[in-house]
Motif scaffolding. Structure first.
Motif, PDB file in Angstrom:
ATOM      1  N   PRO A 117      -4.924  24.116  40.414  1.00  0.00           N
ATOM      2  CA  PRO A 117      -4.316  23.868  41.677  1.00  0.00           C
ATOM      3  C   PRO A 117      -3.987  25.332  42.294  1.00  0.00           C
ATOM      4  CG  PRO A 117      -2.670  23.724  39.921  1.00  0.00           C
ATOM      5  CD  PRO A 117      -3.880  23.972  39.223  1.00  0.00           C
ATOM      6  N   ASP A 119      -2.309  25.233  45.865  1.00  0.00           N
ATOM      7  CA  ASP A 119      -1.145  25.202  46.552  1.00  0.00           C
ATOM      8  C   ASP A 119      -0.158  24.375  45.832  1.00  0.00           C
ATOM      9  OD1 ASP A 119      -2.240  26.883  48.749  1.00  0.00           O
ATOM     10  OD2 ASP A 119      -3.294  25.174  49.434  1.00  0.00           O
ATOM     11  N   ASP A 120      -0.469  23.682  44.920  1.00  0.00           N
ATOM     12  CA  ASP A 120       0.477  22.712  44.261  1.00  0.00           C
ATOM     13  C   ASP A 120       1.694  23.317  43.628  1.00  0.00           C
ATOM     14  OD1 ASP A 120      -1.202  20.829  45.047  1.00  0.00           O
ATOM     15  OD2 ASP A 120      -1.992  20.208  43.190  1.00  0.00           O
ATOM     16  N   VAL A 225       6.325  22.102  40.701  1.00  0.00           N
ATOM     17  CA  VAL A 225       5.270  21.342  40.969  1.00  0.00           C
ATOM     18  C   VAL A 225       6.055  19.974  41.417  1.00  0.00           C
ATOM     19  CG1 VAL A 225       4.548  20.579  38.944  1.00  0.00           C
ATOM     20  CG2 VAL A 225       3.190  20.452  40.877  1.00  0.00           C
ATOM     21  N   THR A 237       0.799  15.938  35.513  1.00  0.00           N
ATOM     22  CA  THR A 237       1.500  16.978  36.613  1.00  0.00           C
ATOM     23  C   THR A 237       2.100  18.172  35.674  1.00  0.00           C
ATOM     24  OG1 THR A 237       2.048  15.261  38.102  1.00  0.00           O
ATOM     25  CG2 THR A 237       3.043  17.249  38.103  1.00  0.00           C
TER      26      THR A 237
END
Length: 282
Positions: A117, A119-120, A225, A237
């Motif tokens: 990722p 920008d996550d 996140v 995630t």
């Protein structure tokens, strides 16, 4: 009387099954023609057929079914057996569904391997917070073990706060730590803390036994996140966050906190921020 074919239709079973039950002595025909061997049944025998099928569906062997029927199980006793079996099947179905969710989460994690990722993940400081907490033990850090513990803890904590007229000052924070080694404790057990922020004037004794007031210190840096959806599917995630931490040369300082941003009745619309404290660089 009914022919074996008509009786099978009324009982919603096969003729072959009726012949098998006859051979086992579970359900004899009311009459057998001595010349043709044709079997005939009476409508009253449907009651015994229903019991045979119900007990078989409960998981009893046909030998056990015969024994139970010979002991003249009442309709109420049979109904109780059916209720018990229904509960067992519902529990098995729920467990199978939970396993499927975990497998799907692992699959999504595997599919996302190699992607990073941009920008996550956000690194930020976390303010100190005063929490009312209830604590429990989960057998592992896996979502399948944490969920059944943290959910009831929050339900009970909300009930305690409502009963005391206390309104939380912010969203819930779940946090975790390794359980101390104790005889008989499962290896890898986790202490689960379910907390809700409360004002300075709230005391633990106002909320009943088991509730603690904890001053959670500020965290200078945490990698965060947002996870969307039920926590059973949090694995992709959380592992995304782990890969980001490693790729950027950071070190984890403990278990990630879980800040509940949205928790509507539709679990697919849950929003949870994972907040993993970062250790100072070596």
């Amino acid at each position: 009387m009914f022919t074996i074919g008509d009786f099978a239709k009324h009982g919603r079973v096969s003729v072959r099954m009726l012949r098998h039950y006859d051979a086992l002595g579970l359900l004899r025909p009311a009459r057998v023609d001595p010349f043709t061997g044709y079997r005939s049944y009476e409508a009253g025998q449907l009651a015994r057929l229903n019991r045979v099928i119900a007990l078989k569906e409960l998981g009893f062997s046909l030998d056990q079914v015969g024994t139970i029927l010979d002991e003249r199980v009442s309709a109420e006793e049979l109904r109780g057996m059916l209720r018990l079996r229904r509960a067992e099947l519902a529990a098995a179905a729920a467990a199978a569904a939970a396993r499927l969710v975990q497998v799907e989460a692992r699959l999504r994690t595997i599919e996302s391997e190699g992607s990073m990722p941009v920008d996550d993940v956000v690194v930020k400081s976390l303010p100190s917070v005063r929490l009312a907490e209830l604590t429990g033990i989960a057998e592992s850090y896996g979502p399948q073990d944490v969920g059944p513990v943290v959910g009831p803890l929050y339900e009970e904590l909300c009930r305690r706060l409502d009963g005391a007229g206390v309104v939380p000052t912010g969203p819930g924070i779940a946090r975790y730590e390794d359980a101390p080694d104790r005889p008989g404790a499962p290896a890898g057990a986790i202490v689960v803390h379910a907390g809700l922020p409360v004002a300075a004037g709230v005391r633990a004794e106002d909320l009943g036994g088991g509730v603690r007031i904890v001053e959670l210190p500020a965290v200078e840096r945490a990698a965060t996140v947002v996870h969307r959806g039920p926590m059973e599917g949090v694995l992709p995630t959380s592992q995304l966050l782990a890969r980001w931490i490693d790729a950027h040369g950071h070190r984890s300082a403990g278990y990630a906190r879980e800040l509940t941003l949205a928790c509507p009745q539709d679990r697919d619309r849950w929003v949870t921020e994972l907040q993993e404290p970062l250790a100072d660089a070596p």
